[in-house]
Enzyme design. Structure first.
Site, PDB file in Angstrom:
ATOM      1  N   GLN A   1       9.847  -5.058  12.240  1.00 14.92           N
ATOM      2  CA  GLN A   1       8.588  -5.706  11.450  1.00 14.92           C
ATOM      3  C   GLN A   1       7.409  -4.900  11.969  1.00 14.92           C
ATOM      4  O   GLN A   1       7.100  -4.776  13.301  1.00 14.92           O
ATOM      5  CB  GLN A   1       8.318  -7.313  11.631  1.00 14.92           C
ATOM      6  CG  GLN A   1       7.368  -8.074  11.279  1.00 14.92           C
ATOM      7  CD  GLN A   1       7.485  -9.586  11.426  1.00 14.92           C
ATOM      8  OE1 GLN A   1       8.235  -9.926  11.891  1.00 14.92           O
ATOM      9  NE2 GLN A   1       6.360  -9.921  11.113  1.00 14.92           N
TER      10      GLN A   1
ATOM     11  N   ILE B   1       0.757  -1.207  -0.029  1.00 16.55           N
ATOM     12  CA  ILE B   1      -0.013  -0.019  -0.014  1.00 16.55           C
ATOM     13  C   ILE B   1       0.791   1.354   0.164  1.00 16.55           C
ATOM     14  O   ILE B   1       0.224   2.348  -0.395  1.00 16.55           O
ATOM     15  CB  ILE B   1      -0.833   0.090   1.343  1.00 16.55           C
ATOM     16  CG1 ILE B   1      -2.170   0.881   1.249  1.00 16.55           C
ATOM     17  CG2 ILE B   1      -0.222   0.232   2.597  1.00 16.55           C
ATOM     18  CD1 ILE B   1      -3.208   0.511   1.818  1.00 16.55           C
TER      19      ILE B   1
ATOM     20  N   HIS C   1       5.711 -11.662   5.820  1.00 20.19           N
ATOM     21  CA  HIS C   1       5.708 -11.329   4.785  1.00 20.19           C
ATOM     22  C   HIS C   1       7.063 -10.823   4.119  1.00 20.19           C
ATOM     23  O   HIS C   1       7.821 -10.604   4.564  1.00 20.19           O
ATOM     24  CB  HIS C   1       4.843 -10.147   4.530  1.00 20.19           C
ATOM     25  CG  HIS C   1       5.357  -8.928   5.582  1.00 20.19           C
ATOM     26  ND1 HIS C   1       5.015  -8.997   7.001  1.00 20.19           N
ATOM     27  CD2 HIS C   1       5.943  -7.827   5.249  1.00 20.19           C
ATOM     28  CE1 HIS C   1       5.380  -8.135   7.517  1.00 20.19           C
ATOM     29  NE2 HIS C   1       6.037  -7.297   6.659  1.00 20.19           N
TER      30      HIS C   1
HETATM   31  P1  AMP Z   1       6.990  -4.700   7.429  1.00 23.43           P
HETATM   32  O1  AMP Z   1       7.564  -3.488   8.210  1.00 23.43           O
HETATM   33  O2  AMP Z   1       8.158  -5.630   7.083  1.00 23.43           O
HETATM   34  O3  AMP Z   1       6.155  -5.293   8.502  1.00 23.43           O
HETATM   35  O4  AMP Z   1       6.318  -4.196   6.412  1.00 23.43           O
HETATM   36  C1  AMP Z   1       4.612  -4.083   6.376  1.00 23.43           C
HETATM   37  C2  AMP Z   1       4.382  -3.572   4.888  1.00 23.43           C
HETATM   38  O5  AMP Z   1       3.124  -3.722   5.054  1.00 23.43           O
HETATM   39  C3  AMP Z   1       4.696  -1.957   4.781  1.00 23.43           C
HETATM   40  O6  AMP Z   1       5.446  -1.831   3.559  1.00 23.43           O
HETATM   41  C4  AMP Z   1       3.252  -1.341   4.426  1.00 23.43           C
HETATM   42  O7  AMP Z   1       3.169  -0.456   3.446  1.00 23.43           O
HETATM   43  C5  AMP Z   1       2.313  -2.671   4.264  1.00 23.43           C
HETATM   44  N1  AMP Z   1       1.051  -2.490   4.366  1.00 23.43           N
HETATM   45  C6  AMP Z   1       0.566  -2.351   5.463  1.00 23.43           C
HETATM   46  N2  AMP Z   1      -0.932  -2.420   5.473  1.00 23.43           N
HETATM   47  C7  AMP Z   1      -1.180  -2.802   3.970  1.00 23.43           C
HETATM   48  C8  AMP Z   1      -2.436  -3.197   3.380  1.00 23.43           C
HETATM   49  N3  AMP Z   1      -3.586  -2.974   3.727  1.00 23.43           N
HETATM   50  N4  AMP Z   1      -2.096  -3.486   2.061  1.00 23.43           N
HETATM   51  C9  AMP Z   1      -0.921  -3.563   1.547  1.00 23.43           C
HETATM   52  N5  AMP Z   1       0.261  -3.416   2.316  1.00 23.43           N
HETATM   53  C10 AMP Z   1       0.038  -3.072   3.434  1.00 23.43           C
END
Ligand code: AMP
Length: 119
Positions: free
Chosen positions: A99, A35, A105
């Site tokens: 994280q 996102i 992910h």
């Molecule tokens: P991390 O810091 O590795 O946990 O990354 C979490 C990622 O999830 C970030 O890059 C956010 O931009 C992404 N994110 C959070 N909410 C959503 C969502 N609803 N759809 C797609 N990506 C998301």
């Protein structure tokens, strides 16, 4: 130990309570657009089963789940056309990595020169 928070946003995506922009899906994994893109291509691949982070996945997942997760990441790179130009895979795991979302992910990033891994 795999203490999983059911309320995390990726679990809501898997339950279809929140929409995502899907890139790929198979029996084990879902891939969708991040996102908040950090590069021209920024896709997330998640396993459908509930693993809070990479350590929980590596410890508990079957060989089939482990290999299909990597295959899904490769499929995303092919679908997005970055397999020839190169790409970066990032998995944050735990607090020192910052994280944010507590469901494993992999970030798949590409579409430009990404520079050094850490500044
Ligand atoms: P991390 O810091 O590795 O946990 O990354 C979490 C990622 O999830 C970030 O890059 C956010 O931009 C992404 N994110 C959070 N909410 C959503 C969502 N609803 N759809 C797609 N990506 C998301």
């Amino acid at each position: 130990m795999n203490e999983y928070d059911e309320k995390n946003v990726f679990n809501k995506i898997l339950r279809k309570e929140i929409i995502c922009s899907k890139v790929d899906e198979d029996n084990n994994n879902l891939s969708f657009e991040d996102i908040s893109k950090q590069a021209p291509v920024h896709v997330l691949t998640i396993p459908k089963k509930k693993y809070k982070d990479f350590s929980a996945f590596a410890e508990n997942a079957s060989d089939g789940e482990l290999s299909s997760f990597l295959k899904s990441i490769f499929k995303v790179a092919n679908k997005k056309g970055i397999n020839k130009t190169g790409y970066r895979i990032i998995i944050n795991c735990g607090s020192d990595s910052n994280q944010e979302v507590q469901h494993l992910h992999a970030h798949i990033l590409g579409g430009k020169n990404l520079g050094p891994i850490l500044k």
